[in-house]
Design a protein around this motif. Structure first.
Motif, PDB file in Angstrom:
ATOM      1  N   THR A  57      -3.646 -25.012  50.025  1.00 23.18           N
ATOM      2  CA  THR A  57      -4.024 -25.756  51.229  1.00 23.18           C
ATOM      3  C   THR A  57      -4.456 -24.812  52.343  1.00 23.18           C
ATOM      4  O   THR A  57      -5.473 -25.049  53.020  1.00 23.18           O
ATOM      5  CB  THR A  57      -2.840 -26.625  51.703  1.00 23.18           C
ATOM      6  OG1 THR A  57      -2.425 -27.459  50.629  1.00 23.18           O
ATOM      7  CG2 THR A  57      -3.219 -27.467  52.905  1.00 23.18           C
ATOM      8  N   LEU A  58      -3.694 -23.739  52.542  1.00 20.01           N
ATOM      9  CA  LEU A  58      -4.050 -22.769  53.574  1.00 20.01           C
ATOM     10  C   LEU A  58      -5.393 -22.101  53.286  1.00 20.01           C
ATOM     11  O   LEU A  58      -6.203 -21.901  54.199  1.00 20.01           O
ATOM     12  CB  LEU A  58      -2.956 -21.706  53.703  1.00 20.01           C
ATOM     13  CG  LEU A  58      -1.653 -22.156  54.346  1.00 20.01           C
ATOM     14  CD1 LEU A  58      -0.587 -21.077  54.218  1.00 20.01           C
ATOM     15  CD2 LEU A  58      -1.882 -22.518  55.806  1.00 20.01           C
ATOM     16  N   GLU A  59      -5.641 -21.766  52.024  1.00 16.39           N
ATOM     17  CA  GLU A  59      -6.913 -21.142  51.667  1.00 16.39           C
ATOM     18  C   GLU A  59      -8.078 -22.107  51.868  1.00 16.39           C
ATOM     19  O   GLU A  59      -9.160 -21.698  52.294  1.00 16.39           O
ATOM     20  CB  GLU A  59      -6.875 -20.609  50.234  1.00 16.39           C
ATOM     21  CG  GLU A  59      -6.001 -19.394  50.057  1.00 16.39           C
ATOM     22  CD  GLU A  59      -6.460 -18.171  50.836  1.00 16.39           C
ATOM     23  OE1 GLU A  59      -7.654 -18.084  51.223  1.00 16.39           O
ATOM     24  OE2 GLU A  59      -5.620 -17.295  51.084  1.00 16.39           O
ATOM     25  N   LEU A  60      -7.860 -23.383  51.544  1.00 17.31           N
ATOM     26  CA  LEU A  60      -8.908 -24.379  51.813  1.00 17.31           C
ATOM     27  C   LEU A  60      -9.176 -24.492  53.309  1.00 17.31           C
ATOM     28  O   LEU A  60     -10.334 -24.537  53.744  1.00 17.31           O
ATOM     29  CB  LEU A  60      -8.509 -25.738  51.232  1.00 17.31           C
ATOM     30  CG  LEU A  60      -8.579 -25.873  49.720  1.00 17.31           C
ATOM     31  CD1 LEU A  60      -7.975 -27.201  49.273  1.00 17.31           C
ATOM     32  CD2 LEU A  60     -10.009 -25.754  49.229  1.00 17.31           C
ATOM     33  N   CYS A  61      -8.108 -24.519  54.092  1.00 14.14           N
ATOM     34  CA  CYS A  61      -8.252 -24.571  55.551  1.00 14.14           C
ATOM     35  C   CYS A  61      -8.963 -23.323  56.070  1.00 14.14           C
ATOM     36  O   CYS A  61      -9.814 -23.402  56.966  1.00 14.14           O
ATOM     37  CB  CYS A  61      -6.893 -24.717  56.225  1.00 14.14           C
ATOM     38  SG  CYS A  61      -6.128 -26.312  55.970  1.00 14.14           S
ATOM     39  N   ARG A  62      -8.623 -22.164  55.493  1.00  8.83           N
ATOM     40  CA  ARG A  62      -9.264 -20.928  55.920  1.00  8.83           C
ATOM     41  C   ARG A  62     -10.768 -20.972  55.638  1.00  8.83           C
ATOM     42  O   ARG A  62     -11.574 -20.578  56.472  1.00  8.83           O
ATOM     43  CB  ARG A  62      -8.642 -19.719  55.215  1.00  8.83           C
ATOM     44  CG  ARG A  62      -9.261 -18.427  55.689  1.00  8.83           C
ATOM     45  CD  ARG A  62      -8.972 -17.186  54.877  1.00  8.83           C
ATOM     46  NE  ARG A  62      -7.738 -17.101  54.185  1.00  8.83           N
ATOM     47  CZ  ARG A  62      -6.934 -16.044  54.218  1.00  8.83           C
ATOM     48  NH1 ARG A  62      -7.239 -15.007  54.942  1.00  8.83           N
ATOM     49  NH2 ARG A  62      -5.838 -16.027  53.500  1.00  8.83           N
ATOM     50  N   ASN A  63     -11.141 -21.476  54.467  1.00  7.47           N
ATOM     51  CA  ASN A  63     -12.563 -21.533  54.130  1.00  7.47           C
ATOM     52  C   ASN A  63     -13.321 -22.513  55.013  1.00  7.47           C
ATOM     53  O   ASN A  63     -14.444 -22.236  55.434  1.00  7.47           O
ATOM     54  CB  ASN A  63     -12.749 -21.872  52.652  1.00  7.47           C
ATOM     55  CG  ASN A  63     -12.432 -20.694  51.773  1.00  7.47           C
ATOM     56  OD1 ASN A  63     -12.704 -19.553  52.121  1.00  7.47           O
ATOM     57  ND2 ASN A  63     -11.833 -20.953  50.626  1.00  7.47           N
ATOM     58  N   VAL A  64     -12.712 -23.658  55.314  1.00 11.42           N
ATOM     59  CA  VAL A  64     -13.347 -24.627  56.213  1.00 11.42           C
ATOM     60  C   VAL A  64     -13.473 -24.030  57.609  1.00 11.42           C
ATOM     61  O   VAL A  64     -14.536 -24.109  58.240  1.00 11.42           O
ATOM     62  CB  VAL A  64     -12.554 -25.956  56.231  1.00 11.42           C
ATOM     63  CG1 VAL A  64     -13.025 -26.868  57.349  1.00 11.42           C
ATOM     64  CG2 VAL A  64     -12.668 -26.654  54.886  1.00 11.42           C
ATOM     65  N   ALA A  65     -12.408 -23.416  58.097  1.00 13.71           N
ATOM     66  CA  ALA A  65     -12.443 -22.805  59.429  1.00 13.71           C
ATOM     67  C   ALA A  65     -13.458 -21.669  59.480  1.00 13.71           C
ATOM     68  O   ALA A  65     -14.208 -21.535  60.451  1.00 13.71           O
ATOM     69  CB  ALA A  65     -11.052 -22.285  59.811  1.00 13.71           C
ATOM     70  N   ARG A  66     -13.491 -20.854  58.434  1.00 17.32           N
ATOM     71  CA  ARG A  66     -14.455 -19.749  58.386  1.00 17.32           C
ATOM     72  C   ARG A  66     -15.888 -20.280  58.373  1.00 17.32           C
ATOM     73  O   ARG A  66     -16.771 -19.716  59.016  1.00 17.32           O
ATOM     74  CB  ARG A  66     -14.191 -18.882  57.163  1.00 17.32           C
ATOM     75  CG  ARG A  66     -14.979 -17.586  57.182  1.00 17.32           C
ATOM     76  CD  ARG A  66     -14.638 -16.705  56.015  1.00 17.32           C
ATOM     77  NE  ARG A  66     -13.333 -16.095  56.214  1.00 17.32           N
ATOM     78  CZ  ARG A  66     -12.505 -15.785  55.254  1.00 17.32           C
ATOM     79  NH1 ARG A  66     -12.816 -16.017  54.003  1.00 17.32           N
ATOM     80  NH2 ARG A  66     -11.346 -15.225  55.521  1.00 17.32           N
ATOM     81  N   TYR A  67     -16.124 -21.378  57.657  1.00 11.13           N
ATOM     82  CA  TYR A  67     -17.465 -21.970  57.610  1.00 11.13           C
ATOM     83  C   TYR A  67     -17.908 -22.404  59.007  1.00 11.13           C
ATOM     84  O   TYR A  67     -18.996 -22.061  59.463  1.00 11.13           O
ATOM     85  CB  TYR A  67     -17.498 -23.162  56.654  1.00 11.13           C
ATOM     86  CG  TYR A  67     -18.784 -23.936  56.724  1.00 11.13           C
ATOM     87  CD1 TYR A  67     -19.923 -23.469  56.084  1.00 11.13           C
ATOM     88  CD2 TYR A  67     -18.867 -25.124  57.445  1.00 11.13           C
ATOM     89  CE1 TYR A  67     -21.119 -24.169  56.168  1.00 11.13           C
ATOM     90  CE2 TYR A  67     -20.051 -25.822  57.531  1.00 11.13           C
ATOM     91  CZ  TYR A  67     -21.179 -25.344  56.890  1.00 11.13           C
ATOM     92  OH  TYR A  67     -22.357 -26.036  56.985  1.00 11.13           O
ATOM     93  N   PHE A  68     -17.065 -23.184  59.704  1.00  6.86           N
ATOM     94  CA  PHE A  68     -17.436 -23.667  61.026  1.00  6.86           C
ATOM     95  C   PHE A  68     -17.533 -22.526  62.038  1.00  6.86           C
ATOM     96  O   PHE A  68     -18.408 -22.532  62.903  1.00  6.86           O
ATOM     97  CB  PHE A  68     -16.465 -24.748  61.509  1.00  6.86           C
ATOM     98  CG  PHE A  68     -16.670 -26.059  60.819  1.00  6.86           C
ATOM     99  CD1 PHE A  68     -17.846 -26.765  60.959  1.00  6.86           C
ATOM    100  CD2 PHE A  68     -15.692 -26.585  60.000  1.00  6.86           C
ATOM    101  CE1 PHE A  68     -18.051 -27.971  60.324  1.00  6.86           C
ATOM    102  CE2 PHE A  68     -15.873 -27.788  59.350  1.00  6.86           C
ATOM    103  CZ  PHE A  68     -17.061 -28.480  59.508  1.00  6.86           C
ATOM    104  N   ALA A  69     -16.646 -21.559  61.929  1.00  5.50           N
ATOM    105  CA  ALA A  69     -16.715 -20.399  62.822  1.00  5.50           C
ATOM    106  C   ALA A  69     -18.009 -19.639  62.587  1.00  5.50           C
ATOM    107  O   ALA A  69     -18.700 -19.252  63.546  1.00  5.50           O
ATOM    108  CB  ALA A  69     -15.507 -19.490  62.602  1.00  5.50           C
ATOM    109  N   HIS A  70     -18.353 -19.423  61.335  1.00  6.18           N
ATOM    110  CA  HIS A  70     -19.579 -18.686  61.005  1.00  6.18           C
ATOM    111  C   HIS A  70     -20.825 -19.448  61.475  1.00  6.18           C
ATOM    112  O   HIS A  70     -21.742 -18.851  62.042  1.00  6.18           O
ATOM    113  CB  HIS A  70     -19.647 -18.432  59.498  1.00  6.18           C
ATOM    114  CG  HIS A  70     -20.857 -17.669  59.081  1.00  6.18           C
ATOM    115  ND1 HIS A  70     -21.006 -16.324  59.332  1.00  6.18           N
ATOM    116  CD2 HIS A  70     -21.993 -18.056  58.450  1.00  6.18           C
ATOM    117  CE1 HIS A  70     -22.175 -15.926  58.869  1.00  6.18           C
ATOM    118  NE2 HIS A  70     -22.785 -16.959  58.336  1.00  6.18           N
ATOM    119  N   GLN A  71     -20.850 -20.749  61.244  1.00  7.92           N
ATOM    120  CA  GLN A  71     -22.002 -21.548  61.672  1.00  7.92           C
ATOM    121  C   GLN A  71     -22.172 -21.477  63.191  1.00  7.92           C
ATOM    122  O   GLN A  71     -23.284 -21.298  63.676  1.00  7.92           O
ATOM    123  CB  GLN A  71     -21.834 -23.010  61.235  1.00  7.92           C
ATOM    124  CG  GLN A  71     -22.002 -23.239  59.763  1.00  7.92           C
ATOM    125  CD  GLN A  71     -23.387 -22.892  59.285  1.00  7.92           C
ATOM    126  OE1 GLN A  71     -23.598 -21.858  58.676  1.00  7.92           O
ATOM    127  NE2 GLN A  71     -24.348 -23.732  59.569  1.00  7.92           N
TER     128      GLN A  71
END
Length: 187
Positions: A57-71
């Motif tokens: 769950t944390l890794e999924l959250c990290r990837n979603v957060a990283r995606y929006f941060a990167h965008q």
């Protein structure tokens, strides 16, 4: 740079909001990974399963957060670069003809492109470096609670890496100055 990109500050703000989330996840995941090792050794499979679900769950959250941060930071970077280039080109057009005759158009174009890229990249680089520092401190802090001897080895290693990186950065700045001078001669 920030003064020129005020209309796009919401994208920078979105990125800054994700920085603590990404840092917190980077601190928490090693703790649960260590717990997984303990649960495997103690044959506590229910707790192992729970820890694995939490990490997933944390890794999924990290990837979603990283995606929006990167965008958001890419939008901020692209727009700040566009604005800086437009302002730079307007400033070049205001230079008197006598001054322009002494400088080749290749040098002007090269300078506008490279300098604007560097300026637009300042704020994202600063924030990214702060994220990395917070993440590393979080991991080191976590290791302190898990194993104090490993903590001191890691701390000593981090200090050594810091010293080498500072030396590398100094050398890179010297090399970059030489490269820019050569680039101006070519253009």
């Amino acid at each position: 740079v920030y003064n020129y990109t005020k209309p796009y500050k919401k994208f920078l703000f979105i990125y800054i909001l994700f920085v603590p989330i990404l840092s917190a996840i980077s601190i928490i995941v090693p703790i649960f990974t260590a717990k997984q090792l303990i649960y495997v050794n103690d044959s506590l499979y229910n707790q192992l399963f729970n820890a694995t679900i939490i990490i997933l769950t944390l890794e999924l959250c990290r990837n979603v957060a990283r995606y929006f941060a990167h965008q958001s930071i890419m939008i901020y970077f692209r727009e700040s670069m566009r604005i800086l280039k437009m302002r730079s080109l307007k400033a070049v057009l205001n230079i008197k003809n006598k001054s322009l005759d002494s400088i080749s158009s290749g040098v002007i174009i090269d300078r506008v492109n490279k300098d604007c890229n560097r300026l637009a990249d300042i704020i994202p680089n600063i924030i990214d470096n702060l994220l990395n520092i917070l993440t590393n401190f979080g991991v080191i802090f976590t290791i302190f609670f898990i194993n104090k001897i490993l903590f001191f080895f890691l701390l000593a290693g981090s200090i050594i890496v810091f010293i080498f990186k500072n030396a590398r950065i100094s050398k890179w700045f010297e090399f970059d100055k030489k490269l820019r001078k050569q680039s101006e001669k070519v253009t």
